[in-house]
Enzyme design. Structure first.
Site, PDB file in Angstrom:
ATOM      1  N   LYS A  21      -8.559  -6.173  -0.501  1.00 14.02           N
ATOM      2  CA  LYS A  21      -8.179  -7.403   0.398  1.00 14.02           C
ATOM      3  C   LYS A  21      -7.551  -6.660   1.478  1.00 14.02           C
ATOM      4  O   LYS A  21      -7.747  -6.723   2.796  1.00 14.02           O
ATOM      5  CB  LYS A  21      -7.577  -8.285  -0.226  1.00 14.02           C
ATOM      6  CG  LYS A  21      -6.953  -9.182   0.613  1.00 14.02           C
ATOM      7  CD  LYS A  21      -6.407 -10.432  -0.002  1.00 14.02           C
ATOM      8  CE  LYS A  21      -4.871 -10.240  -0.172  1.00 14.02           C
ATOM      9  NZ  LYS A  21      -4.205 -10.351   0.932  1.00 14.02           N
ATOM     10  N   ASN A  22      -6.124  -6.088   1.514  1.00 19.29           N
ATOM     11  CA  ASN A  22      -5.369  -5.631   2.394  1.00 19.29           C
ATOM     12  C   ASN A  22      -5.695  -4.261   3.070  1.00 19.29           C
ATOM     13  O   ASN A  22      -5.232  -3.995   4.079  1.00 19.29           O
ATOM     14  CB  ASN A  22      -4.031  -5.203   1.718  1.00 19.29           C
ATOM     15  CG  ASN A  22      -3.347  -6.365   1.271  1.00 19.29           C
ATOM     16  OD1 ASN A  22      -3.699  -7.640   1.465  1.00 19.29           O
ATOM     17  ND2 ASN A  22      -2.117  -6.283   0.708  1.00 19.29           N
ATOM     18  N   CYS A 117       5.508 -19.077   5.553  1.00 23.19           N
ATOM     19  CA  CYS A 117       4.435 -18.883   4.549  1.00 23.19           C
ATOM     20  C   CYS A 117       5.174 -18.993   3.267  1.00 23.19           C
ATOM     21  O   CYS A 117       6.307 -18.985   3.105  1.00 23.19           O
ATOM     22  CB  CYS A 117       3.931 -17.536   4.725  1.00 23.19           C
ATOM     23  SG  CYS A 117       2.779 -17.097   3.437  1.00 23.19           S
ATOM     24  N   ARG A 122       8.636 -14.437   6.686  1.00 28.97           N
ATOM     25  CA  ARG A 122       7.469 -13.528   7.531  1.00 28.97           C
ATOM     26  C   ARG A 122       7.572 -13.665   8.904  1.00 28.97           C
ATOM     27  O   ARG A 122       6.619 -14.023   9.550  1.00 28.97           O
ATOM     28  CB  ARG A 122       6.289 -13.809   6.750  1.00 28.97           C
ATOM     29  CG  ARG A 122       6.049 -13.566   5.513  1.00 28.97           C
ATOM     30  CD  ARG A 122       4.963 -13.829   4.872  1.00 28.97           C
ATOM     31  NE  ARG A 122       4.104 -12.492   4.540  1.00 28.97           N
ATOM     32  CZ  ARG A 122       2.885 -12.396   4.007  1.00 28.97           C
ATOM     33  NH1 ARG A 122       2.323 -13.427   3.444  1.00 28.97           N
ATOM     34  NH2 ARG A 122       2.363 -11.225   4.027  1.00 28.97           N
ATOM     35  N   ASP A 125       8.805 -10.258  14.583  1.00 31.24           N
ATOM     36  CA  ASP A 125       9.933  -9.566  15.495  1.00 31.24           C
ATOM     37  C   ASP A 125       9.680  -7.990  15.760  1.00 31.24           C
ATOM     38  O   ASP A 125       9.525  -7.514  16.836  1.00 31.24           O
ATOM     39  CB  ASP A 125      11.418  -9.836  15.205  1.00 31.24           C
ATOM     40  CG  ASP A 125      11.738  -9.553  13.780  1.00 31.24           C
ATOM     41  OD1 ASP A 125      10.867  -9.669  13.111  1.00 31.24           O
ATOM     42  OD2 ASP A 125      12.886  -9.382  13.512  1.00 31.24           O
ATOM     43  N   ASP A 306       3.592  -7.314  -4.276  1.00 30.59           N
ATOM     44  CA  ASP A 306       2.489  -7.820  -4.825  1.00 30.59           C
ATOM     45  C   ASP A 306       2.327  -7.663  -6.581  1.00 30.59           C
ATOM     46  O   ASP A 306       1.533  -8.554  -6.920  1.00 30.59           O
ATOM     47  CB  ASP A 306       1.343  -7.579  -4.054  1.00 30.59           C
ATOM     48  CG  ASP A 306       1.320  -7.878  -2.541  1.00 30.59           C
ATOM     49  OD1 ASP A 306       2.014  -8.737  -2.220  1.00 30.59           O
ATOM     50  OD2 ASP A 306       0.609  -7.612  -1.840  1.00 30.59           O
ATOM     51  N   ARG A 398      -8.396 -16.593  -2.462  1.00 28.43           N
ATOM     52  CA  ARG A 398      -8.045 -15.585  -1.288  1.00 28.43           C
ATOM     53  C   ARG A 398      -7.999 -14.343  -1.256  1.00 28.43           C
ATOM     54  O   ARG A 398      -8.179 -13.725  -0.347  1.00 28.43           O
ATOM     55  CB  ARG A 398      -6.422 -16.222  -0.708  1.00 28.43           C
ATOM     56  CG  ARG A 398      -6.383 -17.608  -0.102  1.00 28.43           C
ATOM     57  CD  ARG A 398      -4.845 -17.916   0.290  1.00 28.43           C
ATOM     58  NE  ARG A 398      -4.811 -17.129   1.747  1.00 28.43           N
ATOM     59  CZ  ARG A 398      -4.064 -17.710   2.594  1.00 28.43           C
ATOM     60  NH1 ARG A 398      -3.408 -18.395   2.428  1.00 28.43           N
ATOM     61  NH2 ARG A 398      -4.070 -16.885   3.710  1.00 28.43           N
TER      62      ARG A 398
HETATM   63  C1  UD1 Z   1       1.888  -6.877   3.708  1.00 25.47           C
HETATM   64  C2  UD1 Z   1       0.631  -7.278   2.683  1.00 25.47           C
HETATM   65  C3  UD1 Z   1       1.091  -8.144   1.590  1.00 25.47           C
HETATM   66  C4  UD1 Z   1       2.388  -7.424   0.874  1.00 25.47           C
HETATM   67  C5  UD1 Z   1       3.458  -6.883   2.118  1.00 25.47           C
HETATM   68  C6  UD1 Z   1       4.493  -5.980   1.563  1.00 25.47           C
HETATM   69  C7  UD1 Z   1      -1.510  -7.450   3.970  1.00 25.47           C
HETATM   70  C8  UD1 Z   1      -2.471  -8.239   4.561  1.00 25.47           C
HETATM   71  N1  UD1 Z   1      -0.499  -8.033   3.328  1.00 25.47           N
HETATM   72  O1  UD1 Z   1       2.219  -8.197   4.321  1.00 25.47           O
HETATM   73  O2  UD1 Z   1       0.181  -8.196   0.528  1.00 25.47           O
HETATM   74  O3  UD1 Z   1       3.096  -8.262   0.023  1.00 25.47           O
HETATM   75  O4  UD1 Z   1       2.784  -6.007   3.101  1.00 25.47           O
HETATM   76  O5  UD1 Z   1       4.028  -4.947   0.805  1.00 25.47           O
HETATM   77  O6  UD1 Z   1      -1.542  -6.252   3.782  1.00 25.47           O
HETATM   78  N2  UD1 Z   1       9.671  -8.292   8.679  1.00 25.47           N
HETATM   79  C9  UD1 Z   1      10.419  -8.784   9.569  1.00 25.47           C
HETATM   80  N3  UD1 Z   1       9.828  -8.662  10.876  1.00 25.47           N
HETATM   81  C10 UD1 Z   1       8.554  -8.189  11.011  1.00 25.47           C
HETATM   82  C11 UD1 Z   1       7.733  -7.802  10.083  1.00 25.47           C
HETATM   83  C12 UD1 Z   1       8.285  -8.055   8.593  1.00 25.47           C
HETATM   84  O7  UD1 Z   1      11.370  -9.200   9.169  1.00 25.47           O
HETATM   85  O8  UD1 Z   1       8.497  -8.464  12.314  1.00 25.47           O
HETATM   86  C13 UD1 Z   1      10.032  -8.389   6.862  1.00 25.47           C
HETATM   87  C14 UD1 Z   1       9.431  -9.309   6.203  1.00 25.47           C
HETATM   88  O9  UD1 Z   1       9.740 -10.473   6.209  1.00 25.47           O
HETATM   89  C15 UD1 Z   1       9.441  -8.860   4.839  1.00 25.47           C
HETATM   90  C16 UD1 Z   1       9.326  -7.268   4.960  1.00 25.47           C
HETATM   91  O10 UD1 Z   1       9.721  -7.073   6.464  1.00 25.47           O
HETATM   92  O11 UD1 Z   1      10.736  -9.075   4.258  1.00 25.47           O
HETATM   93  C17 UD1 Z   1       7.885  -6.828   4.742  1.00 25.47           C
HETATM   94  O12 UD1 Z   1       7.117  -7.354   5.322  1.00 25.47           O
HETATM   95  P1  UD1 Z   1       5.559  -6.635   5.898  1.00 25.47           P
HETATM   96  O13 UD1 Z   1       5.442  -5.322   5.105  1.00 25.47           O
HETATM   97  O14 UD1 Z   1       5.235  -6.817   7.287  1.00 25.47           O
HETATM   98  O15 UD1 Z   1       4.475  -7.598   5.166  1.00 25.47           O
HETATM   99  P2  UD1 Z   1       2.941  -8.129   5.757  1.00 25.47           P
HETATM  100  O16 UD1 Z   1       2.426  -7.146   6.555  1.00 25.47           O
HETATM  101  O17 UD1 Z   1       3.216  -9.561   6.320  1.00 25.47           O
END
Ligand code: UD1
Length: 422
Positions: A21-22, A117, A122, A125, A306, A398
């Site tokens: 999926k990811n 979410c 999430r 920034d 995850d 999902r």
């Molecule tokens: C992806 C995965 C999700 C997994 C996660 C962490 C997909 C579709 N989803 O989610 O299954 O649980 O990686 O391995 O691939 N953060 C910020 N600002 C930002 C972006 C992230 O503060 O702009 C923080 C988030 O709140 C979180 C951390 O960084 O605490 C990690 O998030 P991120 O790695 O971005 O997760 P996703 O890409 O949303």
């Protein structure tokens, strides 16, 4: 509807683990970078893929999915830039990845601000700061974010504050056709990022360093549509392994994915034996799960967030006390309230949970609040004596294909049932 599980038995049998999926979601966003037909085989039949397909249709693309062949075809020739409204962004969080690819193709995009979410706030920034370094101006209009690069995107050096998976993917997608070279530092190293880069390279992109903390992308003028065979979903592989660890038994999992050392160590600590073969892995659990003294979630190659709900469920019947610390997403512990309804003994303060294993769990009416808590609760339900009725099953669909059927395939009694939310 709900999922009804009559638990308490060992698991036994063979499963073919679904496609990732990811990995497929960012590839779907990448497909709009070119004109023509992108074909992805081994694509899982899950609602997140269908939601992403709807987003592409919404911007003028043509998407078909052949269920029998697990084949996804995306024709993005007639994609137009436009607005990604609340519905698409709420429906599927990964739709934020179209920011990168649409900026690369049209130098502008307007997207509804991603709402809260269920597994945490999430924010995006990091994504927006990275785009700014590439020449993108962002303005907010009510609930929308408008991104525009009046002079086109240019390469930049981008240091991420944290190795965010989504931000790394978005930077890569934006950079592949930008003018000049982009360096992403403190990049996420997840296998899905490596697969995305291999896919983009096949399309004609120039990328090096994926799988390390430093990724370099040299912008190219044009990308071409390709055919791609998707790799195994490593979290689905972990899900079936944890189900075996919790229930006991012997399951062969057909996969082309290897587990990370951290995942293998945790399964070994739980008492599982892993026998790797050329086409997969046999997971054997002959005792009750052993406790895991301390486990914390980390970006790859650490133990994945995850997989946290999955191991927590298995540890509920552990022969001692385990500690889990969740360091990535703040809301992952909501599942604890549901596990307690089944007789689990768990205390938590902030992001640390202490799980004292019990000899028996019992069936209960439970509710999933997100995808992985849903999978964790199904593991707990399979380990519990009696019948459990799980609502919120739409979260499971999902990310997991034919979940009930697959559980039946390893000897569990599972069916769809009517049910009011717990
Ligand atoms: C992806 C995965 C999700 C997994 C996660 C962490 C997909 C579709 N989803 O989610 O299954 O649980 O990686 O391995 O691939 N953060 C910020 N600002 C930002 C972006 C992230 O503060 O702009 C923080 C988030 O709140 C979180 C951390 O960084 O605490 C990690 O998030 P991120 O790695 O971005 O997760 P996703 O890409 O949303």
């Amino acid at each position: 509807m709900a999922i009804e599980v009559c638990g308490g038995s060992h698991v036994q049998g063979e499963l073919r683990v679904q496609g990732s999926k990811n990995a497929v979601l960012p590839m779907m966003a990448a497909a709009v970078l070119c004109q023509g037909e992108t074909v992805i085989t081994n694509c899982p039949d899950i609602t997140d893929v269908h939601a992403m397909a709807e987003v592409i249709r919404g911007i003028g693309g043509n998407v078909t999915y052949n269920e029998k062949e697990h084949c996804l075809t995306i024709d993005s020739s007639s994609v137009q830039t436009g607005e990604m409204e609340e519905k698409s962004v709420k429906e599927i969080r990964a739709s934020v990845l179209f920011l990168g690819s649409m900026l690369a193709r049209f130098s502008q995009i307007k997207i509804h601000y991603p709402g809260g979410c269920s597994i945490g706030s999430r924010p995006i920034d990091f994504h927006l700061c990275g785009f700014a370094r590439m020449g993108v101006q962002t303005t907010e209009q009510e609930e929308y974010i408008c991104c525009e690069a009046p002079e086109g995107l240019h390469g930049a050096s981008i240091l991420l504050p944290f190795p965010s998976v989504g931000a790394t993917e978005n930077m890569i997608l934006a950079a592949v056709q930008a003018e000049g070279t982009t360096k992403i530092l403190r990049a996420a190293r997840e296998p899905e990022i490596v697969e995305l880069c291999c896919f983009l390279r096949k399309m004609g992109a120039k990328i090096t360093g994926e799988g390390t903390e430093s990724i370099e992308i040299q912008g190219v003028r044009k990308l071409y549509p390709v055919q791609w065979q998707l790799g195994t979903d490593r979290i689905a592989l972990l899900t079936w392994s944890m189900m075996t660890a919790g229930c006991g038994g012997d399951v062969f999992l057909e996969t082309d994915s290897v587990m990370s050392e951290a995942e293998q160590e945790v399964l070994a600590a739980l008492g599982c034996r892993l026998q790797w073969e050329t086409v997969g892995v046999r997971v054997i659990q002959q005792s009750v799960p052993h406790p895991v003294p301390y486990l914390c979630t980390k970006p790859y190659p650490g133990y994945p967030t995850d997989g946290q709900s999955l191991v927590m469920a298995a540890l509920c019947k552990g022969s001692g006390v385990s500690i889990i610390e969740e360091r990535i997403f703040e809301n992952r512990f909501r599942m604890i309230y549901q596990l307690k309804k089944m007789g689990a003994n768990i205390d938590f303060v902030s992001n640390r949970a202490c799980i004292t294993g019990v000899t028996k769990l019992h069936g209960a009416k439970i509710r999933a609040d997100d995808l992985r808590s849903g999978a964790g609760l199904l593991i707990a339900a399979a380990m519990a004596d009696g019948t459990s009725n799980l609502s919120g099953e739409q979260y499971i669909y999902r990310g997991y294909e034919r979940m009930e059927e697959q559980m039946r395939q390893i000897g569990l009694e599972v069916q769809k049932a009517s049910g009011q939310p717990a």
